[in-house]
Design a protein around this motif. Sequence first.
Motif, PDB file in Angstrom:
ATOM      1  N   PRO A  73       0.859  -1.081  -0.006  1.00 27.33           N
ATOM      2  CA  PRO A  73       0.075  -0.033  -0.020  1.00 27.33           C
ATOM      3  C   PRO A  73       0.657   1.369  -0.032  1.00 27.33           C
ATOM      4  N   PHE A  74       0.309   2.225  -0.683  1.00 22.37           N
ATOM      5  CA  PHE A  74       1.051   3.636  -0.691  1.00 22.37           C
ATOM      6  C   PHE A  74       0.270   4.312   0.569  1.00 22.37           C
ATOM      7  N   THR A  75      -0.923   4.201   0.910  1.00 21.16           N
ATOM      8  CA  THR A  75      -1.599   4.729   1.839  1.00 21.16           C
ATOM      9  C   THR A  75      -1.973   3.830   2.717  1.00 21.16           C
ATOM     10  N   PRO A  76      -1.111   3.516   3.840  1.00 26.33           N
ATOM     11  CA  PRO A  76      -1.339   2.312   4.681  1.00 26.33           C
ATOM     12  C   PRO A  76      -2.730   2.578   5.733  1.00 26.33           C
ATOM     13  N   ILE A  77      -3.113   3.783   6.143  1.00 28.41           N
ATOM     14  CA  ILE A  77      -4.055   4.081   6.997  1.00 28.41           C
ATOM     15  C   ILE A  77      -5.191   4.260   6.083  1.00 28.41           C
ATOM     16  N   ALA A  78      -6.150   3.108   6.315  1.00 28.49           N
ATOM     17  CA  ALA A  78      -7.531   3.076   5.404  1.00 28.49           C
ATOM     18  C   ALA A  78      -8.468   2.104   6.185  1.00 28.49           C
ATOM     19  N   VAL A  79      -9.544   2.197   5.961  1.00 31.07           N
ATOM     20  CA  VAL A  79     -10.737   1.371   6.353  1.00 31.07           C
ATOM     21  C   VAL A  79     -10.647   0.361   5.366  1.00 31.07           C
ATOM     22  N   PRO A  80     -10.556  -0.862   6.080  1.00 37.28           N
ATOM     23  CA  PRO A  80     -10.410  -2.150   5.102  1.00 37.28           C
ATOM     24  C   PRO A  80     -11.811  -2.439   4.423  1.00 37.28           C
ATOM     25  N   PHE A  81     -11.657  -3.121   3.189  1.00 42.40           N
ATOM     26  CA  PHE A  81     -12.968  -3.508   2.433  1.00 42.40           C
ATOM     27  C   PHE A  81     -13.743  -2.338   1.917  1.00 42.40           C
ATOM     28  N   THR A  93     -12.314   7.322   2.827  1.00 45.74           N
ATOM     29  CA  THR A  93     -12.308   6.140   3.785  1.00 45.74           C
ATOM     30  C   THR A  93     -10.769   5.902   4.025  1.00 45.74           C
ATOM     31  N   TYR A  94      -9.720   6.758   3.748  1.00 45.53           N
ATOM     32  CA  TYR A  94      -8.433   6.877   3.938  1.00 45.53           C
ATOM     33  C   TYR A  94      -7.722   7.865   4.475  1.00 45.53           C
ATOM     34  N   TRP A  95      -6.481   8.031   4.847  1.00 44.99           N
ATOM     35  CA  TRP A  95      -6.068   9.327   5.397  1.00 44.99           C
ATOM     36  C   TRP A  95      -4.628   9.343   4.762  1.00 44.99           C
ATOM     37  N   ASP A  96      -4.240  10.104   4.018  1.00 36.81           N
ATOM     38  CA  ASP A  96      -3.134  10.385   3.167  1.00 36.81           C
ATOM     39  C   ASP A  96      -1.831  11.177   4.001  1.00 36.81           C
ATOM     40  N   GLY A  97      -2.163  11.342   5.098  1.00 31.99           N
ATOM     41  CA  GLY A  97      -1.028  11.835   5.816  1.00 31.99           C
ATOM     42  C   GLY A  97       0.424  11.231   5.867  1.00 31.99           C
ATOM     43  N   VAL A  98       0.310   9.756   5.757  1.00 35.27           N
ATOM     44  CA  VAL A  98       1.311   8.889   5.877  1.00 35.27           C
ATOM     45  C   VAL A  98       1.334   8.352   4.408  1.00 35.27           C
ATOM     46  N   LYS A  99       2.524   8.351   3.689  1.00 33.04           N
ATOM     47  CA  LYS A  99       2.508   7.770   2.286  1.00 33.04           C
ATOM     48  C   LYS A  99       3.949   7.035   2.222  1.00 33.04           C
ATOM     49  N   LEU A 100       3.667   5.894   1.726  1.00 32.67           N
ATOM     50  CA  LEU A 100       4.890   4.915   1.724  1.00 32.67           C
ATOM     51  C   LEU A 100       5.577   4.886  -0.165  1.00 32.67           C
ATOM     52  N   PRO A 101       6.837   4.835  -0.007  1.00 31.25           N
ATOM     53  CA  PRO A 101       7.249   4.572  -1.557  1.00 31.25           C
ATOM     54  C   PRO A 101       6.624   3.279  -2.119  1.00 31.25           C
ATOM     55  N   TYR A 102       6.721   3.126  -3.451  1.00 31.33           N
ATOM     56  CA  TYR A 102       6.188   2.137  -4.032  1.00 31.33           C
ATOM     57  C   TYR A 102       7.344   0.755  -3.927  1.00 31.33           C
ATOM     58  N   PHE A 103       6.594  -0.377  -3.774  1.00 28.61           N
ATOM     59  CA  PHE A 103       7.302  -1.543  -3.388  1.00 28.61           C
ATOM     60  C   PHE A 103       6.471  -2.454  -3.860  1.00 28.61           C
ATOM     61  N   ARG A 104       7.146  -3.491  -4.589  1.00 26.68           N
ATOM     62  CA  ARG A 104       6.338  -4.713  -5.022  1.00 26.68           C
ATOM     63  C   ARG A 104       6.996  -6.027  -4.758  1.00 26.68           C
ATOM     64  N   LEU A 105       6.363  -7.094  -4.200  1.00 31.19           N
ATOM     65  CA  LEU A 105       7.157  -8.369  -3.827  1.00 31.19           C
ATOM     66  C   LEU A 105       7.121  -8.991  -5.023  1.00 31.19           C
ATOM     67  N   PRO A 106       8.280 -10.011  -5.252  1.00 33.00           N
ATOM     68  CA  PRO A 106       8.459 -10.564  -6.512  1.00 33.00           C
ATOM     69  C   PRO A 106       7.209 -11.419  -7.004  1.00 33.00           C
ATOM     70  N   GLY A 107       7.170 -11.395  -8.132  1.00 35.38           N
ATOM     71  CA  GLY A 107       6.191 -11.882  -8.727  1.00 35.38           C
ATOM     72  C   GLY A 107       6.325 -13.294  -9.619  1.00 35.38           C
ATOM     73  N   LEU A 108       5.223 -13.927 -10.080  1.00 36.28           N
ATOM     74  CA  LEU A 108       5.288 -15.069 -10.883  1.00 36.28           C
ATOM     75  C   LEU A 108       5.902 -14.842 -12.206  1.00 36.28           C
ATOM     76  N   SER A 109       5.544 -13.744 -12.712  1.00 34.05           N
ATOM     77  CA  SER A 109       5.689 -13.346 -14.070  1.00 34.05           C
ATOM     78  C   SER A 109       5.667 -11.772 -14.379  1.00 34.05           C
ATOM     79  N   GLU A 110       5.937 -11.410 -15.550  1.00 33.92           N
ATOM     80  CA  GLU A 110       5.796  -9.832 -15.646  1.00 33.92           C
ATOM     81  C   GLU A 110       4.401  -9.925 -16.637  1.00 33.92           C
ATOM     82  N   VAL A 111       4.045  -8.401 -16.775  1.00 35.28           N
ATOM     83  CA  VAL A 111       2.802  -8.323 -17.587  1.00 35.28           C
ATOM     84  C   VAL A 111       3.223  -8.612 -18.897  1.00 35.28           C
TER      85      VAL A 111
END
Length: 363
Positions: A73-81, A93-111
């Motif tokens: 998540p870029f905006t970790p503080i949000a109401v789920p679902f 339903t979110y608070w953008d006072g906290v923003k995280l940098p882009y990060f993606r876990l390793p995937g099975l393939s590329e687009v």
Amino acid sequence: MNWKFSTKKPENQPKKSKAREWFDAILFAVVVSTIFRGLLFSAYAIPSGSMERSLLVGDYLFVSKISYGARMPFTPIAVPFLESTLTTDSVKTYWDGVKLPYFRLPGLSEVKKGDVVVFNKPEEVDKPIDVRTLLIKRCQATPGDKLTIMNGQVFINGKASPNAAAAQTSYLVTTDGRDINPDIFQDLHIEIRQQMAANVFEMIIPTENLSILKSYSNVKSVVPVYQPKGEFDLQVFPHNARFKWNEDNFGPLVLPKKGMTIALNDSTMILYKRAIEFYENNKVAQKGNAVFINGKLAKSYTFKQNYYWMMGDNRHNSLDSRFWGYVPEDHIIGKAMITWMSVDSSASLINKIRWDRIGRLIR
């Protein structure tokens, strides 16, 4: 030595109340479902007809996040679902006072070209990326590809790209003046876009039903409808008369690739300024022929991430990359895998569920 094990609980351990047991169970379910939804799969409903007939309005899909790697998540503080806004855009339903940098876990393939992809809408630059509107389209071009559209046919690096099996587009249908039975339109999934004369119609027709319509005795001709080459459409990317492109005749355009360097001039700034400024978070200014990036004079620019080109299979009823441009890698959520439910809201109660679509793999 004898070992003795006891499964008895200590007598002095207090017994949980019913309310506490329910709270623990609900908390466990929320945690597990959040992890599952955040890292593995999520559900998505088809809201519009841009992918018909490949996907139908009312289809419910499982979207695989592990295919390309789960995006954190870029905006970790949000109401789920919940959606990012309720009722109006003023209730978030979110608070953008906290923003995280882009990060993606390793995937099975590329687009890959041909994948049906769920992603956030790039146009909504006033919102954090992960709360922007969700869209689903088919990937037509990947980073570094040269894309051209000629009379509705997509070409990648000079070669015609395979069309989706259930793709559809517009045709000009001329009859001999006799009416066509309205049931035919429903049976063949034909949409009438407009009527130009008493016996001339523009219709969106699925490819597999084209020959059936042509076979009717009161149908004189069925010809494809395309905007002519060179006819400028201001709604089409990059929205500049220097590039006289439209939704049926477009390009050539090279998709930005991470590490790709371009010279900065009048033409490249029209095509790539939005990506440089909004998707790669730079301050861009132009003074005459000079380009300044983050306050420094720049003769060239090297892209920081990959970009993709997404289009709907229903070519003349889809707002897609032809209208708003590239889809950055950090906007991509996952790959649509399977239809787990399909509901036809216009059908009678007994026929609302499209049983033949449940469990169908998405291609």
